[in-house]
Design a protein around this motif. Structure first.
Motif, PDB file in Angstrom:
ATOM      1  N   ARG A  67      -5.901  13.837  -0.567  1.00  0.00           N
ATOM      2  CA  ARG A  67      -6.631  15.045  -0.197  1.00  0.00           C
ATOM      3  C   ARG A  67      -5.738  15.906   0.674  1.00  0.00           C
ATOM      4  NH1 ARG A  67     -12.574  13.932   1.539  1.00  0.00           N
ATOM      5  NH2 ARG A  67     -12.662  13.594  -0.705  1.00  0.00           N
ATOM      6  N   GLY A  68      -5.749  17.219   0.418  1.00  0.00           N
ATOM      7  CA  GLY A  68      -4.849  18.117   1.113  1.00  0.00           C
ATOM      8  C   GLY A  68      -4.911  17.983   2.623  1.00  0.00           C
ATOM      9  N   ASN A  69      -3.740  17.948   3.273  1.00  0.00           N
ATOM     10  CA  ASN A  69      -3.641  17.876   4.728  1.00  0.00           C
ATOM     11  C   ASN A  69      -4.241  16.589   5.287  1.00  0.00           C
ATOM     12  OD1 ASN A  69      -2.363  19.484   6.679  1.00  0.00           O
ATOM     13  ND2 ASN A  69      -4.319  19.978   7.616  1.00  0.00           N
ATOM     14  N   SER A  70      -4.227  15.519   4.505  1.00  0.00           N
ATOM     15  CA  SER A  70      -4.757  14.225   4.935  1.00  0.00           C
ATOM     16  C   SER A  70      -3.665  13.429   5.636  1.00  0.00           C
ATOM     17  CB  SER A  70      -5.269  13.435   3.723  1.00  0.00           C
ATOM     18  OG  SER A  70      -5.559  12.098   4.073  1.00  0.00           O
ATOM     19  N   ARG A  71      -3.798  13.261   6.945  1.00  0.00           N
ATOM     20  CA  ARG A  71      -2.790  12.535   7.711  1.00  0.00           C
ATOM     21  C   ARG A  71      -2.920  11.040   7.452  1.00  0.00           C
ATOM     22  NH1 ARG A  71      -1.749  13.291  14.228  1.00  0.00           N
ATOM     23  NH2 ARG A  71       0.247  12.183  14.324  1.00  0.00           N
ATOM     24  N   PRO A  72      -1.857  10.363   6.987  1.00  0.00           N
ATOM     25  CA  PRO A  72      -1.953   8.928   6.704  1.00  0.00           C
ATOM     26  C   PRO A  72      -1.872   8.107   7.980  1.00  0.00           C
ATOM     27  CG  PRO A  72       0.255   9.684   6.254  1.00  0.00           C
ATOM     28  CD  PRO A  72      -0.541  10.913   6.643  1.00  0.00           C
ATOM     29  N   ALA A  73      -2.137   6.799   7.832  1.00  0.00           N
ATOM     30  CA  ALA A  73      -1.983   5.829   8.921  1.00  0.00           C
ATOM     31  C   ALA A  73      -1.140   4.677   8.404  1.00  0.00           C
ATOM     32  CB  ALA A  73      -3.338   5.333   9.409  1.00  0.00           C
ATOM     33  N   ILE A  74      -0.497   3.936   9.314  1.00  0.00           N
ATOM     34  CA  ILE A  74       0.416   2.877   8.918  1.00  0.00           C
ATOM     35  C   ILE A  74       0.373   1.735   9.916  1.00  0.00           C
ATOM     36  CG2 ILE A  74       2.356   3.978  10.115  1.00  0.00           C
ATOM     37  CD1 ILE A  74       4.195   2.924   7.886  1.00  0.00           C
ATOM     38  N   ALA A  75       0.543   0.499   9.419  1.00  0.00           N
ATOM     39  CA  ALA A  75       0.657  -0.690  10.261  1.00  0.00           C
ATOM     40  C   ALA A  75       1.557  -1.692   9.548  1.00  0.00           C
ATOM     41  CB  ALA A  75      -0.713  -1.305  10.546  1.00  0.00           C
ATOM     42  N   PHE A  76       2.108  -2.643  10.289  1.00  0.00           N
ATOM     43  CA  PHE A  76       2.970  -3.692   9.738  1.00  0.00           C
ATOM     44  C   PHE A  76       2.314  -5.039  10.017  1.00  0.00           C
ATOM     45  CE2 PHE A  76       6.785  -6.496   9.874  1.00  0.00           C
ATOM     46  CZ  PHE A  76       7.263  -6.230   8.599  1.00  0.00           C
ATOM     47  N   ASN A  77       2.213  -5.889   8.989  1.00  0.00           N
ATOM     48  CA  ASN A  77       1.527  -7.173   9.165  1.00  0.00           C
ATOM     49  C   ASN A  77       2.480  -8.349   9.349  1.00  0.00           C
ATOM     50  OD1 ASN A  77       2.541  -7.670   6.608  1.00  0.00           O
ATOM     51  ND2 ASN A  77       0.577  -8.296   5.718  1.00  0.00           N
TER      52      ASN A  77
END
Length: 383
Positions: A67-77
């Protein structure tokens, strides 16, 4: 042979990002991801500990567009990065190996056209908890979903963390490896109306058990408390947010014990400089967290930071400049710790416009609050 940033950077790169970045550390490298105007919508790049930018931009979303301008999130497991974002029909995600390989297929945390950003993610070695907001007819509610380390979505019978009817938004989440549970924090009106939001939290076990019913208050100060972030320090949680109790938005924080008891119910002022301080993000190492935020004290948007101690001490009460004006406007930061240093990624553009293409920049910061990369590293560049 790995190319250096100088050899890959075009003379006049085109801005490609549409939203601010998220960054995490794992496998000896940082991975920054962002919403992009190119096909797929979510791109990223890896950065070595010495500041070398390794990739000419990895297409993270190998499925349909975000979706336009959708800021992602990230993590490391501990094995893979998990990147999640708000898509056209729900919340999607994918795993990325430390070598930059995207592991498909894309997993769908939830299928709906009523979800909206921001999304959040935190991971134990076995389970990632993904948070997002669902809009109803007269409410917005914080939800969560769980994903296994193999990218398989687990169906939960009860996925809501905030009460309704009510307006809640801006959830963030962290993993507590000692108690084996997650803490989710968010901004919540609780019937008080817009402009009077408070910060609430809720703990969730790996098996999806919700520990705090409709959540517990972390800050109920006058005015609005918004856009919180949270990290586990090994002894307690550090929660930070933007707070306008004194007029213009400032950065406040609080320490929260693992059992949910709030150590600083009045909040700790981290930055009360002139102008607006908003969108804080936090990462921790040893006895200090680094808090970064969007700051307009100089007139333009810039990234500032301060160190927040385990004992509640603010080491840099006036804040220090992290971005140096490489772009006329610099905003929407994120921060991660790894390899003996913090890494801050943020957006840069000619103007502070929500839907215009922009660059993604980054810089390393050490424990002495010294900025390593001046000028900042350019993370987006033409393919």
């Amino acid at each position: 042979m790995e190319a250096t940033l100088a050899s890959l950077k075009p003379a006049h790169p085109a801005p490609l990002a549409l939203s601010g970045p998220a960054v995490a550390y794992g496998g000896g490298k940082f991975l920054a991801v962002w919403s992009d105007e190119r096909t797929g919508g979510i791109f990223g790049t890896r950065i070595r500990q010495d500041g070398t930018v390794l990739d000419p931009n990895i297409r993270i979303n190998i499925g349909d567009g975000a979706r336009g301008n959708s800021r992602p999130a990230i993590a490391f497991n501990g094995t893979s990065f998990f990147v999640v974002w708000n898509s056209l029909d729900g919340v999607d995600g994918v795993r990325v190996k430390p070598d930059g390989t995207v592991v498909g297929p894309v997993f769908h945390v939830i299928r709906t056209d009523e979800s909206f950003s921001p999304v959040g993610v935190a991971c134990s070695p076995d389970i990632c908890l993904v948070t997002f907001t669902i809009a109803g007819d007269a409410e917005t509610v914080i939800f969560f979903g769980r994903v296994t380390k193999n990218g398989v979505v687990i169906t939960d019978s009860d996925r809501t963390l905030s009460p309704f009817p009510n307006f809640a938004r801006d959830a963030a989440v962290t993993w507590n490896n000692q108690r084996k549970e997650f803490l989710v924090v968010w901004s919540d009106e609780r019937g008080a109306g817009a402009g009077h939001e408070d910060i609430y939290g809720n703990r969730v076990k790996e098996d999806g058990t919700i520990l705090d019913d409709d959540g517990f208050p972390i800050s109920t100060a006058p005015g609005a408390q918004r856009t919180p972030d949270v990290t586990w320090t090994g002894r307690r949680y550090h929660v930070v947010w933007s707070d306008n109790r004194d007029g213009d938005p400032d950065i406040f924080g609080a320490r929260v014990y693992g059992n949910g008891a709030v150590e600083d119910p009045d909040g700790i002022p981290i930055s009360t400089a002139s102008g607006d301080q908003t969108e804080p993000r936090i990462a921790h190492h040893n006895a200090k967290s680094l808090v970064v935020w969007d700051d307009t004290r100089t007139g333009a948007h810039r990234i500032f930071g301060a160190r927040f101690g385990e004992d509640g001490r603010v080491w840099d009460p006036t804040g220090f400049a992290i971005s140096q004006g490489d772009e006329p406007q610099e905003f929407l930061p994120d921060v991660a710790y790894g390899g003996g240093q913090f890494f801050t990624a943020y957006a840069g553009a000619d103007a502070f416009e929500p839907f215009e293409p922009r660059f993604i920049l980054g810089t390393r910061v050490n424990h002495q609050a010294e900025v390593t990369d001046i000028p900042a590293l350019l993370l987006t560049r033409e393919p």
